[in-house]
Structures are given as structure tokens and as C-alpha cells.
Design a protein around this motif. Structure first.
Motif, short mmCIF file in Angstrom:
data_model
loop_
_atom_site.label_atom_id
_atom_site.label_comp_id
_atom_site.label_asym_id
_atom_site.label_seq_id
_atom_site.Cartn_x
_atom_site.Cartn_y
_atom_site.Cartn_z
N THR A 1 28.14 -50.96 70.41
CA THR A 1 27.97 -51.05 71.86
C THR A 1 29.30 -51.20 72.59
O THR A 1 29.38 -50.90 73.79
N LYS A 2 30.32 -51.66 71.91
CA LYS A 2 31.64 -51.84 72.54
C LYS A 2 32.59 -50.69 72.23
O LYS A 2 33.76 -50.74 72.60
N ILE A 3 32.09 -49.66 71.54
CA ILE A 3 32.95 -48.57 71.09
C ILE A 3 32.52 -47.27 71.76
O ILE A 3 31.31 -47.00 71.86
N PRO A 4 33.45 -46.45 72.23
CA PRO A 4 33.08 -45.13 72.77
C PRO A 4 32.26 -44.34 71.76
O PRO A 4 32.48 -44.44 70.54
N ARG A 5 31.36 -43.55 72.25
CA ARG A 5 30.39 -42.89 71.37
C ARG A 5 31.03 -41.95 70.36
O ARG A 5 30.61 -41.87 69.21
N LYS A 6 32.05 -41.21 70.76
CA LYS A 6 32.70 -40.29 69.82
C LYS A 6 33.32 -41.06 68.67
O LYS A 6 33.18 -40.68 67.50
N ARG A 7 34.02 -42.14 68.97
CA ARG A 7 34.65 -42.92 67.91
C ARG A 7 33.61 -43.50 66.97
O ARG A 7 33.81 -43.56 65.75
N MET A 8 32.49 -43.92 67.53
CA MET A 8 31.42 -44.47 66.69
C MET A 8 30.85 -43.41 65.77
O MET A 8 30.57 -43.67 64.59
N LEU A 9 30.68 -42.19 66.27
CA LEU A 9 30.18 -41.10 65.43
C LEU A 9 31.15 -40.82 64.27
O LEU A 9 30.72 -40.56 63.15
N LEU A 10 32.45 -40.90 64.54
CA LEU A 10 33.44 -40.69 63.48
C LEU A 10 33.37 -41.78 62.42
O LEU A 10 33.44 -41.50 61.21
N LEU A 11 33.22 -43.03 62.84
CA LEU A 11 33.10 -44.13 61.89
C LEU A 11 31.85 -43.98 61.02
O LEU A 11 31.87 -44.26 59.82
N LEU A 12 30.78 -43.55 61.63
CA LEU A 12 29.52 -43.38 60.91
C LEU A 12 29.65 -42.29 59.84
O LEU A 12 29.15 -42.45 58.71
N MET A 13 30.29 -41.18 60.18
CA MET A 13 30.47 -40.11 59.19
C MET A 13 31.37 -40.57 58.04
O MET A 13 31.16 -40.18 56.88
N GLY A 14 32.37 -41.42 58.33
CA GLY A 14 33.20 -41.96 57.26
C GLY A 14 32.40 -42.83 56.31
O GLY A 14 32.56 -42.76 55.08
N LEU A 15 31.51 -43.65 56.84
CA LEU A 15 30.63 -44.48 56.02
C LEU A 15 29.71 -43.62 55.16
O LEU A 15 29.45 -43.93 53.99
N PHE A 16 29.24 -42.54 55.73
CA PHE A 16 28.38 -41.60 55.01
C PHE A 16 29.10 -41.02 53.79
O PHE A 16 28.53 -40.92 52.70
N VAL A 17 30.36 -40.64 53.95
CA VAL A 17 31.14 -40.08 52.85
C VAL A 17 31.30 -41.10 51.72
O VAL A 17 31.10 -40.79 50.54
N VAL A 18 31.63 -42.34 52.06
CA VAL A 18 31.82 -43.39 51.06
C VAL A 18 30.54 -43.62 50.26
O VAL A 18 30.57 -43.73 49.03
N GLY A 19 29.40 -43.68 50.94
CA GLY A 19 28.13 -43.91 50.26
C GLY A 19 27.80 -42.83 49.26
O GLY A 19 27.32 -43.12 48.14
N ASN A 20 28.06 -41.58 49.60
CA ASN A 20 27.75 -40.49 48.68
C ASN A 20 28.70 -40.45 47.49
O ASN A 20 28.31 -40.05 46.38
N LEU A 21 29.93 -40.88 47.68
CA LEU A 21 30.86 -40.97 46.56
C LEU A 21 30.41 -42.05 45.57
O LEU A 21 30.50 -41.85 44.34
N ILE A 22 29.91 -43.16 46.08
CA ILE A 22 29.37 -44.21 45.21
C ILE A 22 28.20 -43.68 44.40
O ILE A 22 28.09 -43.90 43.19
N SER A 23 27.29 -42.95 45.06
CA SER A 23 26.13 -42.38 44.36
C SER A 23 26.55 -41.41 43.27
O SER A 23 25.95 -41.36 42.19
N ALA A 24 27.60 -40.64 43.52
CA ALA A 24 28.04 -39.62 42.56
C ALA A 24 28.57 -40.23 41.28
O ALA A 24 28.44 -39.61 40.21
N VAL A 25 29.16 -41.40 41.34
CA VAL A 25 29.79 -41.99 40.14
C VAL A 25 29.01 -43.18 39.60
O VAL A 25 29.47 -43.84 38.67
N ALA A 26 27.83 -43.48 40.15
CA ALA A 26 27.07 -44.67 39.77
C ALA A 26 26.72 -44.67 38.29
O ALA A 26 26.09 -43.71 37.81
N PRO A 27 27.07 -45.73 37.54
CA PRO A 27 26.74 -45.77 36.11
C PRO A 27 25.28 -46.14 35.82
O PRO A 27 24.75 -45.79 34.77
N VAL A 28 24.65 -46.85 36.74
CA VAL A 28 23.25 -47.26 36.56
C VAL A 28 22.49 -47.01 37.86
O VAL A 28 23.09 -46.83 38.93
#
Length: 427
Positions: free
Chosen positions: A63-90
Motif C-alpha cells: 500500500t505504500k509502494i507505487p504499483r509498478k514497483r510492487m509488480l516488479l517485486l512480486l515477479m522477483g518473488l515468483f522467480v525465487v519460488g520456482n527455483l526452489i521447486s526445481a531443486v527441491a530434494p523432498v
């Protein structure tokens, strides 16, 4: 079409791919981790619950962040999550990766819906929202089948690495094409939360949970249903997912087109038809051609509800739409989680994979009932506004005029009195 809508669609493409590709890979993931298919189905449930929790959480944080910047942060989080899934041992670690990626989902679509609606004229808002969601639907025509094929050929871990790459592409698209839209002034978090008390907003979200949840009751277990009941080979699941995706694209565009003009009729028609088709799937799943046609119809009717439901929430939450929009995206995924869990329960209880279709039909029928209630409330509100004050109060200068008479306004008396006092000849 504003290029910013294309950027939002690119981000939606990546998110849609990671959300749905796991459906076609459940047997492979279950085999690698040594668990049952219903247990692996927790990856669907976990992702959906992550969206439900992440939608309000990430929106509040933004709510305190401009919408474009928030969209960029969200896409970065999305990338990290999928990398974790790709290498998950269990399986547990993979589930964590799915949840991390899902935290970006609800807020991205929620904020993206608001941004899309602000880029066009008011009478084109549902179409703009549908354009953004086209990325999600096209993911089911291209991204999900391709990801399923890659997962079955080279391993499902490669699929999630490619999905992370899609996230990077979406991030670059938002950075390049989405304009800098500042956070609206004067809109406070408490104001955003207050709209959630509106009955029509809550009804729309409940319709989202139940209506779209009905789709996932069937689709979550589509791969084992088609191979064990219908008799398709494993490789055919990819093409069935293409059919499902094509139906989603068609339904999304039709829903967006008609929601701008006839929102509630469109929604009622789609929900009623979807309930019938899901019930029929228990029978059509036993024939290859009939099953393929039904899969297409489920995709089309399911996504025909998305633009009208999202616009319904935006309309009813007018003035404070961001949190309500994000929560409604969470509602879609809450429905997915409930439906996947209920479908898994009936299958684990010893019933056929087709039993999950009855669960979907019941959920969608319940959504139709809520839609009828919402439409009745609309009619009651319109009648109340049309009727207005029915009686004239004696001696009141603000009374409604009788037919053929002009309304007498208070300022008329005031102006006459001033003229009388200033001009003795008029006395």
C-alpha cells in the motif's frame, strides 16, 4: 491496446504456467518422491492456499509502494519460488517453493486488474481485465502443454527451471512497458478494508470460491482420470491440456466481451452451464471423443466467469478496489484448494477419479444459487432507487413536483424575497 496490457499478460503467462503445469506432472512428481497422487496433489492445494494468504498480505505490504514497483517485486518473488521447486530434494521443500511462488500470484493479478482497468475507458474495463488474463489462458495452450511435455521427456525439474525463466521475462516486460502509476492519494488501508463489509462484495467473492472451485475439482485429477478411466496414453494428456487451454482462451474473451454489457446474465449463464457440464463429465469421461469435448467446455465455461466476477468485485468495491481485487484472486485459489482437497478425499475414499466431477458440479451449483441471490438484491436496490419518496410533505419547498409542474426550489423564495426588499415598487 495499451502496451502495458501486453506486459501484464506476459507476467500472467508465467504465473499461469506454474499454477497449472503441476496438474499434468502429478504422476511423475509422485513417482519421484515415492508418494501417492492424492498426496502429490497437496502441491496444488498448497499453492492455492499460498495465493489466498499472499493476496491480502502482499497487497497490504504494497500500500505504500507505487504499483509498478510492487509488480516488479512480486515477479522477483515468483522467480525465487520456482527455483526452489526445481531443486527441491523432498516433497516438503517443493511445497515450500510452491508457496513462495504463490505469494506473488494474488497480489500480481489483483494489482494488475486495477492497473489494467485504469489504462482504458470505463466501458472497456472488463475487456482490459480479460486481456491481462489472456496471458493466464494462453499459458494453458502453450506453457502448460509444453511444460508437461518437457517434464515427461526431460524431467519435471527442467520444467520448473523454464518457468523461472518465464518469470524473468515477465519482470523485464513490466519494467519496460508498464507506466509509473503512483499509489492513489487519499486511499487508506482502513478504507480498503471497509468495502469488505458490503454484502455484494462478499457475495461476489463467495461465487468466485465456489464457481471456479468446481473447475479444479475435475481438472486437478485430469491426468489420472484420462489415463485410468478414459484410456488415453500418458502422452495424450498434453493435448488434452491444450484443449482445456483453448477453451480457457475462448471463454475468457467471450466473458470479457459480454461482461461489459450484460454482466449478471453472462455470469448466470456460464455458472449454470458449467454445473451441467461438470455433472455430465462423470459419464463423458468414459469415451475419448466425448471426454475431449467436455474438457474444452470446462475450460471455456470456467473462464467465462473470470472477467465478470473480477469486474463485479471492482464495481462493488468502487473507491477502494485494490485489496478487494487481490482478495478475489485469492478467492479463485481458495476455491481451487477446497476443490482439490475435496476431490482428493473422495478418490482416497475408494471412489473412481470421476467422482471428483460430482464435487465440482455441486460447488458450481452452489455458486449459481449465490449469483441468483446477488441478482435479486440488485433488482431490489434498483426498485428502491426508482420508487424514491412517494409522498409530498405539506408545506415543503423540496417536494417532488406533480406532473406538469415545475419543482419549487428554496432558492426561488430566497431570490424573490431579496428582490421585494430591494425594490419598493414591486411591493
Amino acid at each position: 491496446m495499451p502496451l502495458a496490457l501486453l506486459a501484464l499478460a506476459i507476467g500472467a503467462f508465467g504465473i499461469g504456467t506454474t499454477e497449472f503445469v503441476v496438474v499434468g506432472l502429478l504422476p511423475q512428481i509422485a513417482g519421484d518422491y515415492g508418494v501417492s497422487v492424492p498426496t502429490a496433489g497437496l502441491l496444488v492445494t498448497g499453492y492455492a492456499l499460498g495465493v489466498v494468504a499472499g493476496a491480502p498480505l502482499m497487497t497490504v505490504l504494497g500500500t505504500k509502494i507505487p504499483r509498478k514497483r510492487m509488480l516488479l517485486l512480486l515477479m522477483g518473488l515468483f522467480v525465487v519460488g520456482n527455483l526452489i521447486s526445481a531443486v527441491a530434494p523432498v516433497l516438503a521443500v517443493m511445497l515450500i517453493g510452491r508457496v513462495v511462488a504463490s505469494l506473488a500470484h494474488g497480489a500480481f493479478f489483483g494489482i494488475g486488474s486495477v492497473v489494467a482497468s485504469e489504462l482504458v475507458a470505463p466501458h472497456k474495463r472488463a475487456g482490459a481485465i480479460a486481456m491481462m488474463f489472456t496471458g493466464l489462458t494462453v499459458a494453458n495452450v502453450v506453457g502448460v502443454p509444453l511444460g508437461t511435455f518437457v517434464g515427461q521427456s526431460a524431467g519435471w525439474r527442467v520444467t520448473f527451471l523454464l518457468v523461472a525463466g518465464l518469470g524473468v521475462l515477465g519482470l523485464l516486460g513490466v519494467a519496460k512497458l508498464v507506466p509509473d502509476l503512483p499509489r492513489p492519494e487519499g486511499v487508506r488501508l482502513l478504507h480498503e478494508v471497509a468495502v469488505l463489509r458490503k454484502p455484494q462484495v462478499l457475495l461476489a467473492m463467495a461465487m468466485t470460491v465456489l464457481g471456479f472451485g468446481g473447475v479444479f475439482a475435475a481438472v486437478t485429477y485430469l491426468a489420472p482420470m484420462m489415463t485410468h478411466v478414459t484410456g488415453y496414453a500418458d502422452g495424450s494428456v498434453t493435448w488434452l491440456l491444450v484443449l482445456f487451454g483453448l477453451g480457457m482462451v475462448a471463454g475468457n474473451l467471450v466473458g470479457g466481451r459480454f461482461a461489459d454489457r450484460h454482466l449478471m446474465p453472462m455470469l448466470l449463464t456460464a455458472l449454470g452451464s458449467l454445473a451441467v457440464v461438470l455433472a455430465a463429465f462423470t459419464v463423458t469421461a468414459h469415451g475419448k471423443v466425448a471426454a475431449a469435448v467436455t474438457v474444452f467446455l470446462i475450460g471455456a465455461l470456467g473462464f467465462a466467469t473470470v472477467p465478470p466476477l473480477q469486474k463485479r468485485v471492482l464495481d462493488q468495491a468502487s473507491g477502494a478496489p485494490t485489496l478487494a481485487s487481490a482478495l478475489n484472486i485469492g478467492a479463485f485459489n481458495l476455491g481451487n484448494a477446497i476443490a482439490a482437497w475435496l476431490g482428493g478425499l473422495v478418490i482416497s475414499a475408494g471412489h473412481s477419479y470421476t467422482a471428483a466431477n460430482w464435487v465440482g458440479a455441486a460447488l458450481t451449483a452452489a455458486a449459481l444459487v449465490l449469483a441468483l441471490v446477488s441478482a435479486a438484491l440488485d433488482r431490489g436496490t434498483r426498485r428502491g432507487r426508482t420508487a424514491g419518496p412517494s409522498r409530498t410533505v405539506a408545506g415543503s419547498a423540496t417536494a417532488l413536483p406533480v406532473a406538469g409542474q415545475e419543482r419549487v426550489r428554496p432558492e426561488t423564495f430566497r431570490d424573490s424575497a431579496v428582490e421585494w426588499a430591494a425594490n419598493p415598487n414591486s411591493r
